[in-house]
Design a protein around this motif. Structure first.
Motif, PDB file in Angstrom:
ATOM      1  N   PRO A 143      -3.382  -4.144   7.481  1.00 34.63           N
ATOM      2  CA  PRO A 143      -4.290  -3.892   6.368  1.00 34.63           C
ATOM      3  C   PRO A 143      -5.666  -4.511   6.614  1.00 34.63           C
ATOM      4  O   PRO A 143      -5.797  -5.495   7.333  1.00 34.63           O
ATOM      5  CB  PRO A 143      -3.600  -4.559   5.181  1.00 34.63           C
ATOM      6  CG  PRO A 143      -2.766  -5.643   5.802  1.00 34.63           C
ATOM      7  CD  PRO A 143      -2.306  -5.103   7.114  1.00 34.63           C
ATOM      8  N   PRO A 149      -2.880 -12.559   1.092  1.00 32.75           N
ATOM      9  CA  PRO A 149      -3.104 -12.461  -0.357  1.00 32.75           C
ATOM     10  C   PRO A 149      -3.991 -13.551  -0.926  1.00 32.75           C
ATOM     11  O   PRO A 149      -4.867 -13.276  -1.750  1.00 32.75           O
ATOM     12  CB  PRO A 149      -1.682 -12.533  -0.932  1.00 32.75           C
ATOM     13  CG  PRO A 149      -0.797 -12.047   0.174  1.00 32.75           C
ATOM     14  CD  PRO A 149      -1.438 -12.530   1.441  1.00 32.75           C
ATOM     15  N   ALA A 158      -2.738  -9.346   6.288  1.00 35.69           N
ATOM     16  CA  ALA A 158      -2.062  -9.551   5.007  1.00 35.69           C
ATOM     17  C   ALA A 158      -2.213 -11.006   4.587  1.00 35.69           C
ATOM     18  O   ALA A 158      -1.376 -11.851   4.913  1.00 35.69           O
ATOM     19  CB  ALA A 158      -0.589  -9.162   5.124  1.00 35.69           C
ATOM     20  N   PRO A 180       2.998  -4.873   7.063  1.00 38.75           N
ATOM     21  CA  PRO A 180       2.240  -5.767   6.173  1.00 38.75           C
ATOM     22  C   PRO A 180       1.584  -5.043   4.998  1.00 38.75           C
ATOM     23  O   PRO A 180       1.321  -5.656   3.962  1.00 38.75           O
ATOM     24  CB  PRO A 180       1.178  -6.374   7.099  1.00 38.75           C
ATOM     25  CG  PRO A 180       1.783  -6.298   8.464  1.00 38.75           C
ATOM     26  CD  PRO A 180       2.542  -5.019   8.474  1.00 38.75           C
ATOM     27  N   CYS A 181       1.334  -3.735   5.165  1.00 43.12           N
ATOM     28  CA  CYS A 181       0.709  -2.989   4.065  1.00 43.12           C
ATOM     29  C   CYS A 181       1.636  -2.892   2.857  1.00 43.12           C
ATOM     30  O   CYS A 181       1.165  -2.788   1.720  1.00 43.12           O
ATOM     31  CB  CYS A 181       0.309  -1.584   4.531  1.00 43.12           C
ATOM     32  SG  CYS A 181      -1.086  -1.572   5.689  1.00 43.12           S
ATOM     33  N   ARG A 191      -5.161   1.105   4.683  1.00 42.94           N
ATOM     34  CA  ARG A 191      -3.720   0.937   4.852  1.00 42.94           C
ATOM     35  C   ARG A 191      -3.112   2.121   5.598  1.00 42.94           C
ATOM     36  O   ARG A 191      -3.753   3.167   5.762  1.00 42.94           O
ATOM     37  CB  ARG A 191      -3.041   0.811   3.492  1.00 42.94           C
ATOM     38  CG  ARG A 191      -3.148   2.108   2.673  1.00 42.94           C
ATOM     39  CD  ARG A 191      -2.349   2.052   1.386  1.00 42.94           C
ATOM     40  NE  ARG A 191      -0.960   1.676   1.567  1.00 42.94           N
ATOM     41  CZ  ARG A 191      -0.015   2.501   2.021  1.00 42.94           C
ATOM     42  NH1 ARG A 191      -0.306   3.751   2.363  1.00 42.94           N
ATOM     43  NH2 ARG A 191       1.231   2.096   2.143  1.00 42.94           N
ATOM     44  N   THR A 236       3.470  -5.220   1.669  1.00 41.17           N
ATOM     45  CA  THR A 236       3.224  -6.431   0.881  1.00 41.17           C
ATOM     46  C   THR A 236       1.910  -6.326   0.123  1.00 41.17           C
ATOM     47  O   THR A 236       1.834  -6.620  -1.081  1.00 41.17           O
ATOM     48  CB  THR A 236       3.176  -7.665   1.806  1.00 41.17           C
ATOM     49  OG1 THR A 236       4.440  -7.832   2.439  1.00 41.17           O
ATOM     50  CG2 THR A 236       2.823  -8.921   1.013  1.00 41.17           C
ATOM     51  N   MET A 237       0.881  -5.868   0.837  1.00 40.87           N
ATOM     52  CA  MET A 237      -0.450  -5.836   0.226  1.00 40.87           C
ATOM     53  C   MET A 237      -0.590  -4.722  -0.811  1.00 40.87           C
ATOM     54  O   MET A 237      -1.462  -4.795  -1.686  1.00 40.87           O
ATOM     55  CB  MET A 237      -1.516  -5.694   1.308  1.00 40.87           C
ATOM     56  CG  MET A 237      -1.570  -6.876   2.279  1.00 40.87           C
ATOM     57  SD  MET A 237      -1.610  -8.506   1.455  1.00 40.87           S
ATOM     58  CE  MET A 237      -3.211  -8.430   0.634  1.00 40.87           C
ATOM     59  N   TYR A 250      -9.417  -0.827   0.434  1.00 42.74           N
ATOM     60  CA  TYR A 250      -8.166  -1.281   1.050  1.00 42.74           C
ATOM     61  C   TYR A 250      -7.722  -0.228   2.064  1.00 42.74           C
ATOM     62  O   TYR A 250      -7.297   0.852   1.698  1.00 42.74           O
ATOM     63  CB  TYR A 250      -7.117  -1.483  -0.045  1.00 42.74           C
ATOM     64  CG  TYR A 250      -5.695  -1.661   0.420  1.00 42.74           C
ATOM     65  CD1 TYR A 250      -5.364  -2.412   1.551  1.00 42.74           C
ATOM     66  CD2 TYR A 250      -4.641  -1.096  -0.319  1.00 42.74           C
ATOM     67  CE1 TYR A 250      -4.053  -2.581   1.946  1.00 42.74           C
ATOM     68  CE2 TYR A 250      -3.325  -1.268   0.059  1.00 42.74           C
ATOM     69  CZ  TYR A 250      -3.026  -2.004   1.197  1.00 42.74           C
ATOM     70  OH  TYR A 250      -1.721  -2.163   1.575  1.00 42.74           O
TER      71      TYR A 250
END
Length: 262
Positions: free
Chosen positions: A83, A102, A100, A42-43, A36, A45-46, A34
């Motif tokens: 991300p 999910p 991002a 957006p990171c 970041r 959230t992820m 990952y």
């Protein structure tokens, strides 16, 4: 986030050697890299999504990589935005995912991880690996719209090494100051590029930019010509100056303006 709150299969990568060791110790497992940064919204959230997935898939290794603090790793995987996610089985590259998303990340894990905990095993067969990641080599190919790795190549037009070198030389001399970066001055695609644009703009420097993400040939040839492995790269009057750290030092010492006035 406090380290004691992290699942046991979730780790922060400290160096290229650390990444290689962690992957080598889990050759039979699926791993998620990952990429970041703290500044990319957006990171945030992820970050939470990754933690939840790590709890769900206990047999999967989740590795968090600070994309700009570890540029060698980012470059080796051709990471050009955050991300960004790389799914591996051992050193075999399974798929790439950018942005991002999910649900897309979760679906990819369901496809590749054979026995997620707390969920029934996926009935889908793992997708075929597209390339092999060697720790000291660049992963081949570029991310396609579907997130898998597509074959590399420069299209139908063949360009000799001499022609490419000549084109790079011309690009480096297109104006007195040229910034080879990820994205452009209006839309930088990485934090390093964003910061160097800020320096040049604050100094009211007239400069042109070239987006190396749009031309893989130029991207790789400039690393060779300038003997500098990462971007951005600043060129003044046809001569390579350096990357972000060098430019920051030159700004602080006044050398940047002196060079332009010379």
């Amino acid at each position: 986030m406090a380290s004691q709150s992290l699942p046991s299969n979730y780790h922060k990568v400290e160096s290229p050697e650390d990444l290689q060791a962690k992957l080598s110790a889990a050759l039979d497992k699926v791993s998620v890299l990952y990429f970041r940064t703290d500044w990319a919204e957006p990171c945030k959230t992820m970050d939470g999504v990754m933690l939840e997935l790590a709890k769900r898939y206990e047999d999967v290794l989740f590795l968090s990589v600070e994309a700009e603090a570890l540029p060698d790793i980012s470059e080796s995987f051709e990471v050009d935005a955050v991300p960004y996610f790389i799914l591996l089985r051992g050193h075999t590259l399974l798929t790439r995912l950018s942005g991002a998303q999910p649900s897309v990340l979760s679906a990819a894990l369901k496809s590749h991880a054979s026995k997620p905990s707390a969920l029934s095993a996926s009935s889908q067969q793992p997708l075929a690996a597209k390339t092999i990641y060697q720790p000291d080599e660049k992963a081949s190919g570029a991310a396609s719209a579907s997130g898998t790795v597509a074959a590399g190549g420069q299209g139908d037009v063949e360009e000799s090494d001499e022609e490419l070198a000549a084109r790079c030389d011309k690009l480096m001399k297109q104006s007195d100051v040229v910034l080879f970066m990820k994205g452009d001055r209006e839309t930088p695609r990485c934090g390093f590029s964003q910061k160097i644009v800020g320096i040049l703009d604050s100094q009211k420097i007239d400069y042109s930019t070239f987006d190396i993400l749009q031309d893989e040939g130029v991207r790789q040839k400039l690393k060779e010509i300038n003997e500098w492995p990462t971007f951005p790269q600043l060129i003044i009057k046809g001569e390579f100056v350096g990357g972000l750290d060098v430019v920051k030092e030159m700004e602080e010492s006044g050398e940047l303006q002196e060079m332009l006035q010379g």
